[in-house]
Enzyme design. Structure first.
Site, PDB file in Angstrom:
ATOM      1  N   PHE A 163     -40.701  32.584  70.092  1.00 21.68           N
ATOM      2  CA  PHE A 163     -42.009  32.327  69.508  1.00 21.68           C
ATOM      3  C   PHE A 163     -42.399  33.319  68.431  1.00 21.68           C
ATOM      4  O   PHE A 163     -43.269  33.034  67.614  1.00 21.68           O
ATOM      5  CB  PHE A 163     -43.087  32.325  70.602  1.00 21.68           C
ATOM      6  CG  PHE A 163     -42.765  31.406  71.739  1.00 21.68           C
ATOM      7  CD1 PHE A 163     -42.303  30.126  71.510  1.00 21.68           C
ATOM      8  CD2 PHE A 163     -42.898  31.839  73.040  1.00 21.68           C
ATOM      9  CE1 PHE A 163     -41.993  29.290  72.555  1.00 21.68           C
ATOM     10  CE2 PHE A 163     -42.598  31.008  74.096  1.00 21.68           C
ATOM     11  CZ  PHE A 163     -42.137  29.725  73.854  1.00 21.68           C
ATOM     12  N   GLY A 164     -41.778  34.507  68.436  1.00 17.03           N
ATOM     13  CA  GLY A 164     -42.171  35.483  67.434  1.00 17.03           C
ATOM     14  C   GLY A 164     -41.557  36.841  67.688  1.00 17.03           C
ATOM     15  O   GLY A 164     -40.870  37.071  68.687  1.00 17.03           O
ATOM     16  N   GLY A 183     -38.674  43.746  69.681  1.00 15.42           N
ATOM     17  CA  GLY A 183     -37.840  42.645  70.135  1.00 15.42           C
ATOM     18  C   GLY A 183     -38.303  41.357  69.496  1.00 15.42           C
ATOM     19  O   GLY A 183     -39.316  41.305  68.786  1.00 15.42           O
ATOM     20  N   ASP A 201     -40.680  30.550  82.204  1.00 21.66           N
ATOM     21  CA  ASP A 201     -39.693  31.271  81.403  1.00 21.66           C
ATOM     22  C   ASP A 201     -39.388  32.626  82.051  1.00 21.66           C
ATOM     23  O   ASP A 201     -39.384  33.661  81.390  1.00 21.66           O
ATOM     24  CB  ASP A 201     -40.190  31.455  79.977  1.00 21.66           C
ATOM     25  CG  ASP A 201     -39.061  31.777  79.000  1.00 21.66           C
ATOM     26  OD1 ASP A 201     -37.886  31.521  79.344  1.00 21.66           O
ATOM     27  OD2 ASP A 201     -39.351  32.290  77.904  1.00 21.66           O
ATOM     28  N   LYS A 211     -47.541  40.889  68.981  1.00 23.26           N
ATOM     29  CA  LYS A 211     -46.645  39.738  68.828  1.00 23.26           C
ATOM     30  C   LYS A 211     -47.096  38.921  67.613  1.00 23.26           C
ATOM     31  O   LYS A 211     -48.244  38.503  67.516  1.00 23.26           O
ATOM     32  CB  LYS A 211     -46.653  38.856  70.070  1.00 23.26           C
ATOM     33  CG  LYS A 211     -45.709  37.653  69.944  1.00 23.26           C
ATOM     34  CD  LYS A 211     -45.880  36.656  71.075  1.00 23.26           C
ATOM     35  CE  LYS A 211     -45.268  37.156  72.346  1.00 23.26           C
ATOM     36  NZ  LYS A 211     -45.269  36.108  73.406  1.00 23.26           N
ATOM     37  N   GLY A 248     -38.226  36.812  70.111  1.00 25.11           N
ATOM     38  CA  GLY A 248     -37.987  35.720  71.050  1.00 25.11           C
ATOM     39  C   GLY A 248     -38.117  34.382  70.359  1.00 25.11           C
ATOM     40  O   GLY A 248     -38.063  34.282  69.131  1.00 25.11           O
TER      41      GLY A 248
END
Length: 502
Positions: free
Chosen positions: A174-175, A170, A287, A191, A172
């Site tokens: 940020f990365g 996945g 978040d 990540k 997002g």
């Protein structure tokens, strides 16, 4: 009259009886009546010295001397006497030079330290002590960082097959997250923070600090990371194989038969438990969304992604920051008033509860103008006694009275969490207690009260006052949804931290 020249030695002594023998050359005169003329003759004297004496005088600067035994000596005592003073002066000079060098080095180090301190202070101010990790500019020691292992970039590159696109789990804000396998056989999620994100170091250290400081069965575990000085910032988590709650509700894995209501209420309880633990640890997630709720194979919850999280001291009312989060989940009061509190997480969790009820995404631009945000859609349906239109039909709302009871109660709780005035929202501890009572069927019978419904932008007041309450919905068999959260007791005196950040 003196005799004519030349005079012999005997004759000289007769004229100079009291003087030492002084042979003088004779002037080339045949006769003179002036005896002194003999003393003023032109004399050439040539002295021959030995080689040792020449070397002593011309090379060493000494004096040629002969002792009583006619033994030659080169006397240089006057030079030797100066040598101690010379060495003393050189020592003092060297000491002064060394001292000056040390002072220069110390000055430069302090200047560099102040420069780093000034640079990190901008991060520290962003959320009232939340980024205290930035002050620890380099806590790396050996192969540990904040108490967790350090992985090399090459090791994680090999674990993810050079970050193969097929390994991507996945992405997002940020990365990207990749599935990997370490040399010891552990499956991990790696990540990889975006290079173009100018705040990636802050987010990297923020997440490391929070996940190493907190431990809870419903929080994702951090296995390690790369060094903050590595060419890429990588975080290594435990691998959660069953995807995100978002995928199961309205994504590629959506399948109602795999996510019946009993599992959904369990997911709600475990998520609330994790958030209540964070709030008790003075941490705001900031978040909360279904994409950050990971599910294990047994549908056990693991709350993830703490890049935006903030430490929140328990003696402050709020922290003023520029709003951040995901569209559809951001607390309206936080958005309009820049005041972040733990009630901001409560609002976001209210959206998650509506997603569990409806299986609809938080934002959908294909819906009507006033229903693009799921929160607005849910508030409208509940206020107009149209909960049936909101509930996912596959949950058995019409067929199972027990499911209907729980869904109605959860919708009521979500309604409370989505109040635009944060003071009307319950705390996460209260949310957790209510969810557990709903699941057990031991709900209180005498807690139903009417409530003013506050909706729309005009219903928001940064001072906590509601400007324009909406009318109550008509009585119906679902009027129980219009219960309110009792007013919270007056807040004790607390300080406010106003820090504007992005």
């Amino acid at each position: 009259m003196p005799p004519p020249c030349p005079l012999n030695l005997d004759q000289m002594l007769t004229y100079l009886p009291d003087c030492s023998v002084l042979p003088l050359p004779c002037k080339n005169l045949t006769y003179t009546s002036d005896f002194s003329s003999f003393l003023c003759g032109e004399v050439d004297i040539e002295v021959h010295v030995s080689g040792d004496c020449d070397k002593c005088y011309n090379r060493k600067g000494g004096q040629c001397q002969v002792d009583g035994n006619n033994t030659f000596h080169c006397h240089i005592g006057h030079i030797e006497d100066r040598q101690p003073n010379l060495w003393f002066g050189l020592g003092i000079g060297g000491l002064l030079i060394g001292l000056i060098c040390c002072l220069i080095i110390i000055w430069r180090q302090r200047k560099q330290h102040n420069k780093h301190k000034h640079a990190s202070s901008n991060v520290q101010l962003q959320s009232a002590n939340s980024d205290r990790i930035v002050r620890n500019t380099d806590l790396e020691s050996g192969m540990a960082y904040f108490g967790i292992p350090i992985f090399s970039y090459e090791e994680l590159e090999n674990a993810t097959n050079n970050f193969d696109h097929s390994r991507e789990l996945g992405s997002g804000g940020f990365g990207n997250v990749y599935h990997g396998k370490l040399r010891d056989g552990r499956e991990v999620a790696v990540k990889r923070l975006y290079d173009h994100n100018y705040r990636r170091i802050e987010q990297f250290m923020n997440e490391v600090n929070i996940l190493t400081r907190l431990r809870h069965r419903n929080l994702v575990s951090l296995y390690g990371c790369t060094s903050r000085h590595c060419r890429e910032l990588l975080l290594v988590y435990e691998y959660i194989p069953n995807g995100t709650l978002s995928y199961h509700l309205h994504g590629e894995l959506a399948n109602c038969s795999l996510l019946p209501w009993p599992i959904r209420i369990k997911i709600a309880i475990e998520t609330a438990s994790a958030l209540a633990y964070l709030h008790a640890s003075d941490t705001i997630h900031r978040d909360v969304k279904t994409n950050n709720i990971l599910l294990k194979n047994d549908f056990c919850v693991k709350v993830a992604d703490f890049g935006l999280s903030r430490l929140f001291p328990n003696d402050v009312t709020h922290v003023s920051t520029a709003p951040q989060g995901t569209a559809g989940y951001v607390d309206p009061e936080y958005y309009y008033c820049y005041q972040l509190t733990n009630k901001s997480d409560v609002y976001s969790f209210g959206v998650v509860l509506i997603e569990l009820i409806s299986s609809l995404p938080a934002v959908d631009i294909t819906r009507g103008k006033d229903e693009i945000n799921l929160a607005d859609l849910a508030m409208n349906k509940i206020q107009n006694s149209a909960l049936r239109e909101l509930v996912d039909p596959c949950l058995g709302f019409e067929l199972d009275s027990e499911v209907r009871r729980m869904i109605v109660s959860v919708a009521e709780l979500a309604f409370q969490c989505l109040q635009r005035d944060k003071e009307l929202r319950p705390s996460m501890d209260e949310v957790l207690r209510i969810l557990r009572r709903i699941e057990s069927g031991k709900e209180e019978e005498n807690h139903v009260e009417e409530v003013e419904i506050h909706g729309g932008v005009n219903g928001i007041s940064c001072s906590g006052l509601v400007l324009s309450p909406s009318p109550l919905s008509p009585d119906s068999d679902e009027s129980i949804l219009l219960k309110s959260t009792k007013s919270l007791p007056p807040a004790t005196k607390a300080r406010t931290i106003n820090v504007i950040s992005t």
